[in-house]
Design an enzyme around this catalytic site. Sequence first.
Site, PDB file in Angstrom:
ATOM      1  N   TYR A 262     -34.150  34.647 113.346  1.00  0.00           N
ATOM      2  CA  TYR A 262     -33.223  33.520 113.477  1.00  0.00           C
ATOM      3  C   TYR A 262     -32.747  33.366 114.917  1.00  0.00           C
ATOM      4  CZ  TYR A 262     -29.064  30.633 112.468  1.00  0.00           C
ATOM      5  OH  TYR A 262     -28.108  29.645 112.435  1.00  0.00           O
TER       6      TYR A 262
ATOM      7  N   LYS B 214     -33.360  30.321 117.587  1.00  0.00           N
ATOM      8  CA  LYS B 214     -32.230  29.583 118.165  1.00  0.00           C
ATOM      9  C   LYS B 214     -32.239  29.660 119.693  1.00  0.00           C
ATOM     10  CE  LYS B 214     -30.226  27.746 114.592  1.00  0.00           C
ATOM     11  NZ  LYS B 214     -30.248  26.284 114.433  1.00  0.00           N
TER      12      LYS B 214
END
Length: 313
Positions: free
Chosen positions: A143, A147
């Site tokens: 994740y 990002k």
Amino acid sequence: MQKNILIIGACGQIGTELTYSLREKHGNEIVVASDIREGDQPLMDSGPFELLDATDYDALEEVVAYYEIEEVYLMAAMLSATAERFPMRAWNLNMNSLFNVLNLAREKKVSKIFWPSSIAVFGPNTPKNDTPQNTIMEPSTVYGISKQSGERWCEYYHNKFDVDVRSIRYPGLISWKTMPGGGTTDYAVEIYHKALVEGTYTCFLNKDTSLPMMFMDDAIRATLELMESDPEDIKVRSAYNLSAMSFTPEEIAERIQKHIPDFTIDYEPDFRQAIADSWPSSINDGKAQTDWGWKADFDLEKTTVEMLTQLKR
């Protein structure tokens, strides 16, 4: 002149509340909600809704053209804990959806984009306390990697193609309206539900794990304030640090015990502990304060009162 707005991932934790807030502000018909699945009935009934796979460029382009969309809020993502179990699916969703929206803006088919980043962009070598806007990142989760990559692409598209894209590094978010969706900070929502229903909670993080958190009302307000700011005031085109409060599971439990004295908590850390350990304990959001006047409203006590009051209803 009205600006038609598209929310992608409108049925998620943030997307749901963002949809209601934007519809209240601009009118129901102006704001088109979309997701890969249908949401709850009140959301579906409150305005136009489209079933949409954010990784399908042609389908996205069709919706944008049909509704004459000006602004896009891309809220679709696979969150930290879930992404660790399905890394390639997470990368595909998180990155391809962003490229699709950025390319629409590059081709002047939309004029403004909001894309959420996260404190997951930081890593174990990041200064943990009062983490500055510009610092070492080196994320250690799927994740976080997606990002951080997304931040770089947003800045690139702004600098290279003059795309008006804006972003916030959300901390952990706390809401009574929607259940969390597979994040490492989800305990801070679950604990209130368990306190009221069962009087006890088993936390998946250690009692002294301090993480940056924010009440959802503040997060939605920050998002809208950022999007309404003059483009000249937006100096950061990767993503802004955003802060409200930091606390540990032990501290949130103590706050709940002030209102529910018999509440008990125990701790059984799982794989999410390693993720939490790689993230900052507190965030410096001075740049957001200076550039567009950001200021949080909710602290832990105010959040606890609001959560317990609303969930009791």
